[in-house]
Scaffold this motif. Structure first.
Motif, short mmCIF file in Angstrom:
data_model
loop_
_atom_site.label_atom_id
_atom_site.label_comp_id
_atom_site.label_asym_id
_atom_site.label_seq_id
_atom_site.Cartn_x
_atom_site.Cartn_y
_atom_site.Cartn_z
N UNK A 108 0.82 -1.20 0.00
CA UNK A 108 0.00 0.00 0.00
C UNK A 108 0.86 1.26 0.00
N UNK A 109 1.92 1.25 0.79
CA UNK A 109 2.75 2.45 0.94
C UNK A 109 3.70 2.66 -0.23
N UNK A 110 4.43 1.60 -0.61
CA UNK A 110 5.53 1.77 -1.56
C UNK A 110 5.13 1.56 -3.02
N UNK A 111 3.96 0.97 -3.25
CA UNK A 111 3.45 0.87 -4.62
C UNK A 111 2.26 1.82 -4.80
N UNK A 112 1.35 1.78 -3.86
CA UNK A 112 0.16 2.62 -3.98
C UNK A 112 0.37 4.04 -3.49
N UNK A 113 1.49 4.30 -2.78
CA UNK A 113 1.80 5.63 -2.24
C UNK A 113 0.69 6.15 -1.32
N UNK A 114 0.08 5.24 -0.58
CA UNK A 114 -0.93 5.60 0.41
C UNK A 114 -0.33 5.33 1.78
N UNK A 115 -0.09 6.38 2.55
CA UNK A 115 0.53 6.23 3.86
C UNK A 115 0.19 7.43 4.73
N UNK A 116 0.42 7.26 6.02
CA UNK A 116 0.19 8.36 6.96
C UNK A 116 1.44 9.24 7.00
N UNK A 117 1.24 10.50 6.64
CA UNK A 117 2.34 11.47 6.68
C UNK A 117 2.28 12.27 7.99
N UNK A 118 1.07 12.57 8.42
CA UNK A 118 0.88 13.24 9.72
C UNK A 118 -0.46 12.79 10.30
N UNK A 119 -0.67 13.13 11.55
CA UNK A 119 -1.90 12.72 12.25
C UNK A 119 -2.87 13.87 12.45
N UNK A 120 -2.64 14.97 11.72
CA UNK A 120 -3.49 16.13 11.89
C UNK A 120 -3.09 16.92 13.13
N UNK A 121 -3.88 17.92 13.44
CA UNK A 121 -3.59 18.80 14.58
C UNK A 121 -4.22 18.25 15.85
#
Length: 355
Positions: A108-121
């Protein structure tokens, strides 16, 4: 009109797939045999997930809606589905399933480029950036959601109805944001689940499930929900606040964390099977299965609607949403603790009556 046709087709295709597979369940070792903590009285085919996935994929690809999701989604989801089927046949260890979930998350992360970058404020001081920890947190998040839906699959109809809630909310949010293709795919999956539930829900007149979902279904649905949760809350294309996603998954997440926390506090393995899930507690308190499924469905729906209204209409800050969710979890844990105490007192009263 095309979407309506796809919805009708997937409903009947799911039922047809389940009825076609049922005669072969025993030969394929896809039967749940009553023993131990299990409550059903007769061997029951564990083919619900297979029927749902077959019908869903056939309709999505047949009607050419598959492009709504990245190719890596289909590969990762089908990988977990196959692992689930094999687990239903042979019963893998938790370690093997965790490794499979981590591999799906990596795809999901390295092929689909879907990952958590931040958790919001979350804390009111700006977005909580994850940096290089994003990979680890994403894997933990995927495994957490997948196992939450896998662990809540404990009584007839529960996992299916709990899955419908976040899928429905994500479909509505996607539609509002103009992503009709994704909304359409999610609706097709929801209707496939409804087709399965027509053979899985227990009725008040005593009819039990004809088929079970199995790990093939719960792992697949859990991964779909995990993927969509991260995709719509990803900071690069965010349409839902990460804190709001917690509300969409409130019951499965709260119950899983509460159960694991209670096991740890009692010096047990957090993955040890027992009867401490909310549906088991409600059963022991005297509620029957159809009532429990309805109670938990409407509870989940209420929390999800609150989360959706909070982001679409009320614009509640992330920090407040997160604090409210923590308060919800604490309340949930406390109420379950009170239920356990009540059950303990009830057991002591029965013992004293006997002796």
């Amino acid at each position: 009109m095309r979407y309506l046709l796809a919805v009708v087709v997937v409903f009947f295709a799911t039922i047809a797939a389940l009825k076609s597979l049922k005669p072969f369940a025993q030969a394929l070792s896809l039967q749940d045999i009553p023993r131990g903590r299990k409550q059903h009285k007769e061997p029951t085919p564990v083919i619900g997930g297979i029927g749902v996935v077959f019908a869903f994929i056939a309709v999505v690809f047949g009607f050419r809606y598959a492009s709504a999701l990245h190719p890596s989604f289909w590969v990762a989801a089908l990988f977990l589905f196959i692992v689930g089927v094999l687990d239903d046949m042979r019963e893998f260890s938790s370690k093997i399933k965790f490794i499979a979930q981590a591999m799906a998350a990596l795809l999901m992360m390295f092929w689909g480029h879907v990952r958590l970058v931040d958790l919001g404020n979350l804390f009111g001081y700006g977005d909580v950036a994850l940096g290089p920890w994003g990979v680890v947190i994403t894997i933990i998040g995927v495994m957490g959601v997948v196992n939450a839906f896998n662990m809540i699959d404990g009584i007839d109809g529960l996992c299916g109805t709990q899955s419908i809630v976040p899928l429905l909310v994500f479909a509505v949010v996607s539609m509002v944001e103009g992503n009709t293709a994704l909304a359409g795919v999610l609706v097709i999956l929801i209707v496939a689940i409804i087709g399965f539930l027509s053979l899985n829900l227990r009725t008040r007149d005593g009819r039990h499930a004809v088929v079970f979902l199995g790990d093939a279904g719960s792992l697949f649905l859990g991964f779909v929900i995990a993927w969509i949760s991260i995709q719509v809350s990803d900071s690069t294309n965010r349409i839902v606040k990460p804190a709001a996603v917690l509300w969409f998954l409130a019951i499965p997440l709260c119950d899983t964390v509460a159960v694991m926390l209670r096991r740890i506090l009692h010096k047990q393995s957090p993955f040890k099977a027992d009867r401490t899930h909310i549906h088991h507690v409600l059963q022991d308190l005297g509620f029957d299965v159809p009532v429990i499924v309805k109670i938990l469905f409407f509870a989940s729906l209420s929390f999800a609607v609150f989360g959706m209204v909070a982001i679409l209409m009320m614009h509640i800050p992330d920090s407040i949403l997160f604090c409210l969710f923590l308060l919800l979890f604490i309340t949930y844990y406390f109420v379950k603790h009170v239920m356990f105490v009540s059950l303990h007192k009830k057991s002591l009263k029965v013992i004293k009556t006997i002796y």
